[in-house]
Scaffold this motif. Structure first.
Motif, PDB file in Angstrom:
ATOM      1  N   GLN A   9       5.983 -14.976  11.945  1.00  0.00           N
ATOM      2  CA  GLN A   9       5.345 -16.221  11.528  1.00  0.00           C
ATOM      3  C   GLN A   9       4.898 -16.137  10.079  1.00  0.00           C
ATOM      4  N   GLU A  10       4.378 -14.976   9.679  1.00  0.00           N
ATOM      5  CA  GLU A  10       4.003 -14.779   8.276  1.00  0.00           C
ATOM      6  C   GLU A  10       5.217 -14.918   7.363  1.00  0.00           C
ATOM      7  N   ILE A  11       6.312 -14.283   7.761  1.00  0.00           N
ATOM      8  CA  ILE A  11       7.535 -14.351   6.956  1.00  0.00           C
ATOM      9  C   ILE A  11       8.032 -15.786   6.870  1.00  0.00           C
ATOM     10  N   LEU A  12       7.957 -16.500   7.975  1.00  0.00           N
ATOM     11  CA  LEU A  12       8.429 -17.883   8.027  1.00  0.00           C
ATOM     12  C   LEU A  12       7.569 -18.810   7.174  1.00  0.00           C
ATOM     13  N   GLY A  65      26.398 -16.547   8.780  1.00  0.00           N
ATOM     14  CA  GLY A  65      26.059 -16.516   7.355  1.00  0.00           C
ATOM     15  C   GLY A  65      25.789 -17.911   6.826  1.00  0.00           C
ATOM     16  N   ARG A  66      26.624 -18.875   7.230  1.00  0.00           N
ATOM     17  CA  ARG A  66      26.417 -20.263   6.782  1.00  0.00           C
ATOM     18  C   ARG A  66      25.124 -20.837   7.351  1.00  0.00           C
ATOM     19  N   ILE A  67      24.796 -20.446   8.583  1.00  0.00           N
ATOM     20  CA  ILE A  67      23.559 -20.938   9.195  1.00  0.00           C
ATOM     21  C   ILE A  67      22.347 -20.465   8.403  1.00  0.00           C
ATOM     22  N   PHE A  68      22.311 -19.177   8.064  1.00  0.00           N
ATOM     23  CA  PHE A  68      21.159 -18.669   7.311  1.00  0.00           C
ATOM     24  C   PHE A  68      21.095 -19.281   5.912  1.00  0.00           C
ATOM     25  N   ASN A  69      22.249 -19.456   5.283  1.00  0.00           N
ATOM     26  CA  ASN A  69      22.243 -20.128   3.980  1.00  0.00           C
ATOM     27  C   ASN A  69      21.814 -21.587   4.122  1.00  0.00           C
ATOM     28  N   GLY A  70      22.193 -22.206   5.242  1.00  0.00           N
ATOM     29  CA  GLY A  70      21.766 -23.572   5.496  1.00  0.00           C
ATOM     30  C   GLY A  70      20.262 -23.683   5.685  1.00  0.00           C
ATOM     31  N   LEU A  71      19.666 -22.682   6.332  1.00  0.00           N
ATOM     32  CA  LEU A  71      18.215 -22.681   6.486  1.00  0.00           C
ATOM     33  C   LEU A  71      17.521 -22.595   5.125  1.00  0.00           C
ATOM     34  N   LEU A  72      18.104 -21.789   4.239  1.00  0.00           N
ATOM     35  CA  LEU A  72      17.554 -21.713   2.878  1.00  0.00           C
ATOM     36  C   LEU A  72      17.666 -23.066   2.172  1.00  0.00           C
ATOM     37  N   LYS A  73      18.836 -23.663   2.242  1.00  0.00           N
ATOM     38  CA  LYS A  73      19.065 -24.938   1.565  1.00  0.00           C
ATOM     39  C   LYS A  73      18.137 -26.019   2.102  1.00  0.00           C
ATOM     40  N   LYS A  74      17.907 -25.989   3.397  1.00  0.00           N
ATOM     41  CA  LYS A  74      17.037 -26.986   4.013  1.00  0.00           C
ATOM     42  C   LYS A  74      15.633 -26.934   3.434  1.00  0.00           C
ATOM     43  N   ARG A  75      15.205 -25.746   3.026  1.00  0.00           N
ATOM     44  CA  ARG A  75      13.873 -25.593   2.433  1.00  0.00           C
ATOM     45  C   ARG A  75      13.914 -25.681   0.910  1.00  0.00           C
ATOM     46  N   GLY A  76      15.090 -25.912   0.348  1.00  0.00           N
ATOM     47  CA  GLY A  76      15.212 -26.021  -1.096  1.00  0.00           C
ATOM     48  C   GLY A  76      15.223 -24.687  -1.806  1.00  0.00           C
ATOM     49  N   LEU A  77      15.692 -23.644  -1.123  1.00  0.00           N
ATOM     50  CA  LEU A  77      15.713 -22.297  -1.684  1.00  0.00           C
ATOM     51  C   LEU A  77      17.147 -21.831  -1.893  1.00  0.00           C
ATOM     52  N   PHE A 140      10.371 -17.986  19.071  1.00  0.00           N
ATOM     53  CA  PHE A 140      10.587 -19.103  18.144  1.00  0.00           C
ATOM     54  C   PHE A 140      11.770 -19.989  18.542  1.00  0.00           C
ATOM     55  N   GLY A 141      12.219 -19.879  19.791  1.00  0.00           N
ATOM     56  CA  GLY A 141      13.354 -20.684  20.221  1.00  0.00           C
ATOM     57  C   GLY A 141      13.110 -22.183  20.154  1.00  0.00           C
ATOM     58  N   ASP A 142      11.849 -22.597  20.214  1.00  0.00           N
ATOM     59  CA  ASP A 142      11.510 -24.026  20.164  1.00  0.00           C
ATOM     60  C   ASP A 142      10.950 -24.434  18.807  1.00  0.00           C
ATOM     61  N   HIS A 143      11.024 -23.543  17.824  1.00  0.00           N
ATOM     62  CA  HIS A 143      10.465 -23.853  16.504  1.00  0.00           C
ATOM     63  C   HIS A 143      11.270 -24.984  15.860  1.00  0.00           C
ATOM     64  N   PRO A 144      10.616 -25.991  15.293  1.00  0.00           N
ATOM     65  CA  PRO A 144      11.355 -27.149  14.755  1.00  0.00           C
ATOM     66  C   PRO A 144      12.268 -26.812  13.581  1.00  0.00           C
ATOM     67  N   GLU A 145      11.976 -25.762  12.829  1.00  0.00           N
ATOM     68  CA  GLU A 145      12.785 -25.437  11.648  1.00  0.00           C
ATOM     69  C   GLU A 145      13.910 -24.465  11.962  1.00  0.00           C
ATOM     70  N   VAL A 146      13.645 -23.434  12.759  1.00  0.00           N
ATOM     71  CA  VAL A 146      14.642 -22.371  12.964  1.00  0.00           C
ATOM     72  C   VAL A 146      15.105 -22.238  14.404  1.00  0.00           C
ATOM     73  N   PRO A 259      25.719 -25.380  13.566  1.00  0.00           N
ATOM     74  CA  PRO A 259      24.965 -26.602  13.870  1.00  0.00           C
ATOM     75  C   PRO A 259      24.465 -27.268  12.600  1.00  0.00           C
ATOM     76  N   VAL A 260      24.252 -28.560  12.686  1.00  0.00           N
ATOM     77  CA  VAL A 260      23.644 -29.284  11.581  1.00  0.00           C
ATOM     78  C   VAL A 260      22.145 -29.002  11.630  1.00  0.00           C
ATOM     79  N   LEU A 261      21.621 -28.401  10.557  1.00  0.00           N
ATOM     80  CA  LEU A 261      20.219 -27.956  10.564  1.00  0.00           C
ATOM     81  C   LEU A 261      19.285 -29.049  10.070  1.00  0.00           C
TER      82      LEU A 261
END
Length: 261
Positions: A9-12, A65-77, A140-146, A259-261
């Protein structure tokens, strides 16, 4: 109180630590995709039936790999460079585990022994990945972001592990049992050491980014060393056992899209 849930949670919650976490994960998955793609291209004729499954395995890794990069992009990173001491895949290769990248860059066909090495290496590392993703889904399976992303990756990792069990058992029945067990043991004993070292390195970087007090960093390091001691004492055996999975032919179909993130 320190726990896996509170730590993640801290990392997130921090852009800097989340950026490093996703970058490390994306890099490792992308490397795995490339490796599987090359192995599929070089699989020996005697094992050609494995090629579509290896391709599927590689496609899944590329997707992760695309999913993790997509998570970054979703946060603007943007992705950041992965510190070499946190590069699990390359550190395993340097210890002689798995197939060397130099070999995979050549156009020479692999041997049956090479495929046994590949599957044994995958059996061990996919166990690690499946265990980690099970933990993340639990918390974190139900976390809205990840949540959606980690559920998808967890499902794929379970498929990869089932595939390794099934194919290694098939090869064991064909007479390769001793070679498989020997290779599994070598991989597992080396992997637990590399995993310890990478975990310590990742936590050190996270500690600096999150400005953890020395006592907290020391407690986390002690926990990592304790886990290594447990695995060294016998916990590694879970990574080398083989049993026919409930999911048969787990990689027999086409890869699913990210998946579409």
């Amino acid at each position: 109180m320190l726990s896996a849930r509170s730590l993640f949670q801290e990392i997130l919650d921090s852009d800097d630590s989340y950026q490093l976490f996703c970058s490390i994960a994306a890099s490792g998955e992308t490397q795995g995709g490339w490796e599987n793609g090359r192995i599929a291209a070089l699989v020996p004729d005697s094992m050609c039936e494995l090629a579509p499954k290896i391709i599927r395995h590689g496609a899944d890794e590329d997707k992760h790999g695309r999913i993790f990069n997509g998570l970054l992009k979703k946060r603007g990173l943007d992705p950041v460079d992965v510190p070499p001491e946190t590069d699990y895949t390359m550190l395993l290769e340097r210890q002689g585990i798995g197939l060397a990248h130099d070999k995979l860059r050549q156009d020479q066909r692999l041997s049956e022994r090479d495929i046994i090495v590949y599957l044994s290496h995958s059996r061990v590392t996919e166990q690690r990945a499946a265990d980690q993703m099970d933990m993340l889904v639990r918390y974190f399976g139900d976390h809205p972001e990840v949540g959606r992303a980690i559920r998808q990756i967890c499902h794929d990792e379970d498929n990869h592990l089932a595939y390794c069990h099934e194919e290694l058992l098939r090869l064991a029945y064909a007479g390769h049992g001793r070679a498989i067990q020997r290779t599994l043991h070598e991989c597992a004993l080396t992997e637990i050491t590399v995993y310890r070292d990478v975990s310590l390195a990742v936590m050190s970087h996270m500690g600096r980014l999150l400005r953890w007090p020395k006592a907290k960093s020391a407690a986390l390091a002690a926990g990592i060393h304790a886990m290594y001691a447990y695995e060294r004492a016998g916990g590694w055996r879970r990574m080398v056992s083989l049993k026919m999975p409930e999911r048969r032919n787990a990689l027999g179909g086409p890869a699913t899209t990210a998946p579409v993130l």
